[in-house]
Design an enzyme around this catalytic site. Structure first.
Site, short mmCIF file in Angstrom:
data_model
loop_
_atom_site.label_atom_id
_atom_site.label_comp_id
_atom_site.label_asym_id
_atom_site.label_seq_id
_atom_site.Cartn_x
_atom_site.Cartn_y
_atom_site.Cartn_z
N TYR A 379 -49.42 0.63 -82.91
CA TYR A 379 -48.28 0.85 -83.82
C TYR A 379 -47.19 1.72 -83.21
O TYR A 379 -46.27 2.14 -83.91
CB TYR A 379 -48.76 1.42 -85.16
CG TYR A 379 -48.82 0.37 -86.24
CD1 TYR A 379 -47.69 -0.40 -86.54
CD2 TYR A 379 -49.97 0.13 -86.96
CE1 TYR A 379 -47.73 -1.36 -87.52
CE2 TYR A 379 -50.02 -0.84 -87.95
CZ TYR A 379 -48.89 -1.58 -88.22
OH TYR A 379 -48.93 -2.55 -89.18
N HIS A 382 -41.45 2.48 -81.64
CA HIS A 382 -40.16 3.17 -81.83
C HIS A 382 -38.98 2.33 -81.35
O HIS A 382 -37.83 2.61 -81.70
CB HIS A 382 -40.20 4.54 -81.16
CG HIS A 382 -41.13 5.49 -81.86
ND1 HIS A 382 -42.37 5.81 -81.39
CD2 HIS A 382 -41.00 6.16 -83.04
CE1 HIS A 382 -42.97 6.65 -82.23
NE2 HIS A 382 -42.17 6.88 -83.24
C1 HEM Z 1 -36.33 8.15 -86.87
C2 HEM Z 1 -37.55 7.69 -86.97
C3 HEM Z 1 -38.75 8.26 -86.26
C4 HEM Z 1 -38.93 9.46 -85.66
C5 HEM Z 1 -37.94 10.62 -85.55
C6 HEM Z 1 -40.28 9.49 -85.13
C7 HEM Z 1 -40.83 10.55 -84.43
C8 HEM Z 1 -42.15 10.64 -84.07
C9 HEM Z 1 -42.76 11.80 -83.45
C10 HEM Z 1 -42.04 13.09 -83.06
C11 HEM Z 1 -44.07 11.53 -83.27
C12 HEM Z 1 -45.15 12.44 -82.69
C13 HEM Z 1 -45.21 12.32 -81.21
C14 HEM Z 1 -46.40 13.02 -80.62
O1 HEM Z 1 -46.43 14.24 -80.60
O2 HEM Z 1 -47.31 12.33 -80.15
C15 HEM Z 1 -44.29 10.18 -83.78
C16 HEM Z 1 -45.50 9.56 -83.77
C17 HEM Z 1 -45.67 8.24 -84.13
N1 HEM Z 1 -44.72 7.39 -84.63
FE1 HEM Z 1 -42.80 7.83 -85.00
N2 HEM Z 1 -40.89 8.30 -85.43
C18 HEM Z 1 -39.98 7.53 -86.10
C19 HEM Z 1 -40.19 6.25 -86.55
C20 HEM Z 1 -41.30 5.52 -86.32
C21 HEM Z 1 -41.43 4.11 -86.55
C22 HEM Z 1 -40.34 3.17 -87.08
C23 HEM Z 1 -42.67 3.76 -86.18
C24 HEM Z 1 -43.17 2.35 -86.23
C25 HEM Z 1 -44.35 1.90 -86.25
C26 HEM Z 1 -43.37 4.97 -85.74
C27 HEM Z 1 -44.68 5.04 -85.31
C28 HEM Z 1 -45.30 6.17 -84.83
C29 HEM Z 1 -46.69 6.24 -84.43
C30 HEM Z 1 -47.72 5.12 -84.47
C31 HEM Z 1 -46.92 7.54 -84.01
C32 HEM Z 1 -48.24 8.14 -83.50
C33 HEM Z 1 -48.91 8.98 -84.56
C34 HEM Z 1 -50.09 9.73 -84.05
O3 HEM Z 1 -50.10 10.16 -82.91
O4 HEM Z 1 -51.06 9.88 -84.80
N3 HEM Z 1 -42.50 6.00 -85.83
N4 HEM Z 1 -43.11 9.66 -84.24
#
Ligand code: HEM
Length: 632
Positions: A379, A382
């Site tokens: 998933y 981004h």
């Molecule tokens: C503006 C929108 C978004 C922002 C600012 C954002 C930001 C982030 C950040 C900062 C992390 C944590 C990174 C880390 O420390 O490993 C993260 C994890 C994640 N994001 Fe996003 N994200 C956004 C949108 C999305 C979208 C659209 C998806 C689509 C599927 C997504 C899926 C994920 C997934 C799967 C993780 C991993 C979670 C985990 O490690 O348990 N994000 N995101």
């Protein structure tokens, strides 16, 4: 039980060790799908045969791709007393109160990686710069809009997040590429690892969200979070007079999950708070004597089921736009015999004929429910996010194809966090929803990772900005390695898929092949999962890779069939008759939008699903019954 008779030259040599573990029947079933895979055929099958292939595949994944991590507590409780979704996800599994609750281990779909390469080999910033970072914006045509990409973040924040360690790591870009990197170095917290009782895995990672499909994205993941969002009057949740989320004194939204939020995501949270409150109003009319707690609990059950249903038979169908998947997803919810039959007779047949929802007993295939490390990795999407948001003028009277004229384009970064919340309250819910409906999302493809995310201010769990910006593209590569998620080829083998032997098996794009060689040489075993998933040739109609899809095939069903509130307790006794009727009458996101903005889709939406670009053509009428449709 081993069965070696069939380990002939027919089987891809790298899959033989896995097949040797299978029972005779499963070996035969494997032969069927392997034969089809060799010809690359299943997605070209007529619907009926495609469904049979997917049914066999799902069965094999249920047998061989579910690994429990951590212990089981075996603590029983009275399921009658807990006929509602608790704040922290406890008391769902009928014989163990902790399964699926906040703070339990991520499971696995396969053993941890056996890769011999180090955490920085090849360097994550090199992978990010050469293969991930967006060069020109690639989109999904008219298939998927910005509501759809916000929706999946909305779901991710319902299901998964990793507990972090207090210890920090710093990654420094190698000299030869650092001049082209927005951050020469960046700091972040390690993923917290704890010891498990699992034989194949000494340490595991914890999910800080409740993995059940329980709407925790709006309700919170524990008692403190739950109290923050409730009004404690008539069962309702807090919402501003303008229909958007309320904010605390620092400008952070009051919602179930506020980490890494942006305006599109918080808009969906607000929409489903409105939905919850509307369910409360309806229940109060029919059951005027019940108190705040009763109304809250029942409205939560109903709203969570509405969210799960929309995801299953609306969002996923748009993501994997083929007749076979349309049939498959509807079978998951309604069963092969369809909605009309189920409405009339109820869930009287098994999971195939009557669907997973309403099963008499939850099914976890003897592996306690959790979401998995591999599920998180597939998933990582981004690249769905664009560089800017195109705001539309909904006051305009000119609307060719129901498309309002463009008003202004705003950089995406301005919609993130507190600044994004301020902007959203100026724009308003309706203009933002229509604008997102008319804007296409980015494609899940290589060289399409938003550049602005390579210098991102991430949030703490409480929604506060972190002091050190991060390079998300590089961090995501690192995370998979740190969590020992198998690299691409090992991942495919573990999913009984044929591994690639050379770059040309992965993609036809010569520029990409050249870049892959530059980063990984000719070593296909080294290929990071994230890169492989983004590079893979896509099945026609699919917005994601086939490899990622096979994880979804397993987990999308599991989220429904393992949950007591979608199976044993999916009944009028638990949901109330009116509550169940509400779920049953809501078929898609458009129905929810229409409920809260009665004029909006009539005026601004031409297509059939609220997740495709709103000025696109509606689904054409097809007189051939779904299951009898021919090959695409
Ligand atoms: C503006 C929108 C978004 C922002 C600012 C954002 C930001 C982030 C950040 C900062 C992390 C944590 C990174 C880390 O420390 O490993 C993260 C994890 C994640 N994001 Fe996003 N994200 C956004 C949108 C999305 C979208 C659209 C998806 C689509 C599927 C997504 C899926 C994920 C997934 C799967 C993780 C991993 C979670 C985990 O490690 O348990 N994000 N995101």
């Amino acid at each position: 039980m081993g069965f070696s008779l069939f380990s002939s030259t027919f089987i891809h040599p790298q899959l033989k060790p896995l097949v040797a573990q299978m029972t005779l029947l499963d070996t035969l079933l494997f032969y069927v799908i392997h034969f089809v895979d060799k010809l690359g055929l299943w997605h070209r099958f007529p619907v009926f045969l495609g469904l049979a292939y997917l049914g066999i595949r799902r069965h094999l994944h249920q047998r061989y791709n579910l690994l429990h991590v951590g212990g089981v507590n075996g603590h029983k409780y009275d399921t009658q007393e807990f006929a509602y979704r608790t704040a922290d996800g406890t008391c769902n599994h009928s014989s163990d109160d902790l399964i699926g609750s906040q703070g339990t281990f991520f499971g696995r779909n396969m053993p941890p990686s056996t890769s011999k390469y180090g955490l920085l080999d090849p360097h994550p910033t090199l992978v990010a710069s050469k293969l991930l970072e967006r060069k020109d914006f690639k989109d999904t045509g008219k298939q998927f809009n910005m509501i759809a990409s916000s929706w999946i973040q909305f779901m991710i924040h319902d299901w998964i997040d990793h507990l972090e360690d207090t210890e920090q790591v710093e990654i420094r870009a190698p000299d030869e590429i650092s001049s082209g990197c927005p951050l020469k170095s960046f700091k972040f917290h390690k993923t917290k690892k704890l010891s498990t009782c699992s034989p194949y895995l000494k340490t595991g990672t914890l999910n800080t969200r409740t993995p059940w499909w329980d709407g925790s994205v709006i309700y919170g993941n524990d008692k403190v979070g739950m109290r923050r969002v409730r009004t404690f009057k008539d069962g309702k949740l807090k919402i501003s007079a303008d229909g958007l989320l309320e904010h605390d004194e620092k400008g952070i939204p009051l919602s179930g999950d506020v980490r890494n939020c942006w305006a599109g995501f918080s808009l969906l949270q607000a929409l489903f708070v409105k939905e919850h409150n509307a369910v409360c109003d309806m229940l109060k009319v029919h059951c005027p004597n019940f108190d705040d707690e009763w109304l809250y609990r029942h409205a939560r059950l109903v709203t969570s089921a509405v969210i799960a249903k929309i995801h299953t038979i609306d969002w996923t169908v748009e993501l994997l736009k083929t007749d076979t998947l349309l049939a498959g997803m509807r079978i998951n919810w309604y069963g092969f015999l369809g909605k009309r039959f189920k409405d009339m007779f109820g869930h009287i047949c098994g999971p195939i004929l009557s669907g997973l929802v309403g099963l008499r007993k939850p099914r976890d295939h003897e592996v306690p429910y959790s979401l998995t490390e591999e599920f998180v990795s597939v998933y990582r999407m981004h690249s769905l996010l664009p560089d800017k948001i195109v705001l539309r003028d909904i006051k305009s009277s000119s609307s060719e194809n129901k498309c309002p004229p463009i008003l202004e384009e705003v950089p995406m970064g301005e919609f993130v966090g507190k600044e994004g919340e301020r902007k959203l309250s100026k724009i308003g819910m309706e203009q933002m929803l229509v604008s997102m409906g008319h804007q296409v999302s980015g494609a899940v493809a290589l060289r399409n990772y938003p550049s602005w995310m390579r210098n991102l201010v991430a949030h703490d769990v409480n929604g506060e900005d972190r002091p050190d910006p991060i390079d998300m593209a590089a961090l995501e590569v690192y995370r998979d390695r740190e969590r020992r998620v198998a690299p691409y080829n090992e991942f495919r083998r573990n999913l009984l898929m044929i591994p690639i032997g050379k770059w040309e098996d992965l993609t036809d794009d010569e520029i990409v092949i050249e870049a892959l060689r530059e980063v990984y040489g000719d070593d296909v075993e080294k290929l990071d999962l994230l890169v492989g998933l983004h590079a893979e040739k896509k099945i026609k109609g699919f917005a994601i890779s086939e490899t990622a899809f096979f994880i979804f095939l397993l987990i999308a069903s599991r989220r429904l069939e393992a949950d007591r509130f979608f199976t044993t307790n999916f009944n009028s006794k638990t949901y109330t008759e009116k509550g169940l009727e509400w779920v049953n009458k809501t078929e898609n996101l458009k129905d929810v939008i229409d409920r809260h903005f009665p004029e909006m889709t009539k005026k601004w939406m031409r297509c059939s699903s609220a997740f495709s670009v709103w000025d696109s053509m509606p689904h054409p009428i097809n007189y051939i019954p779904l299951y009898l449709r021919p090959a695409p």
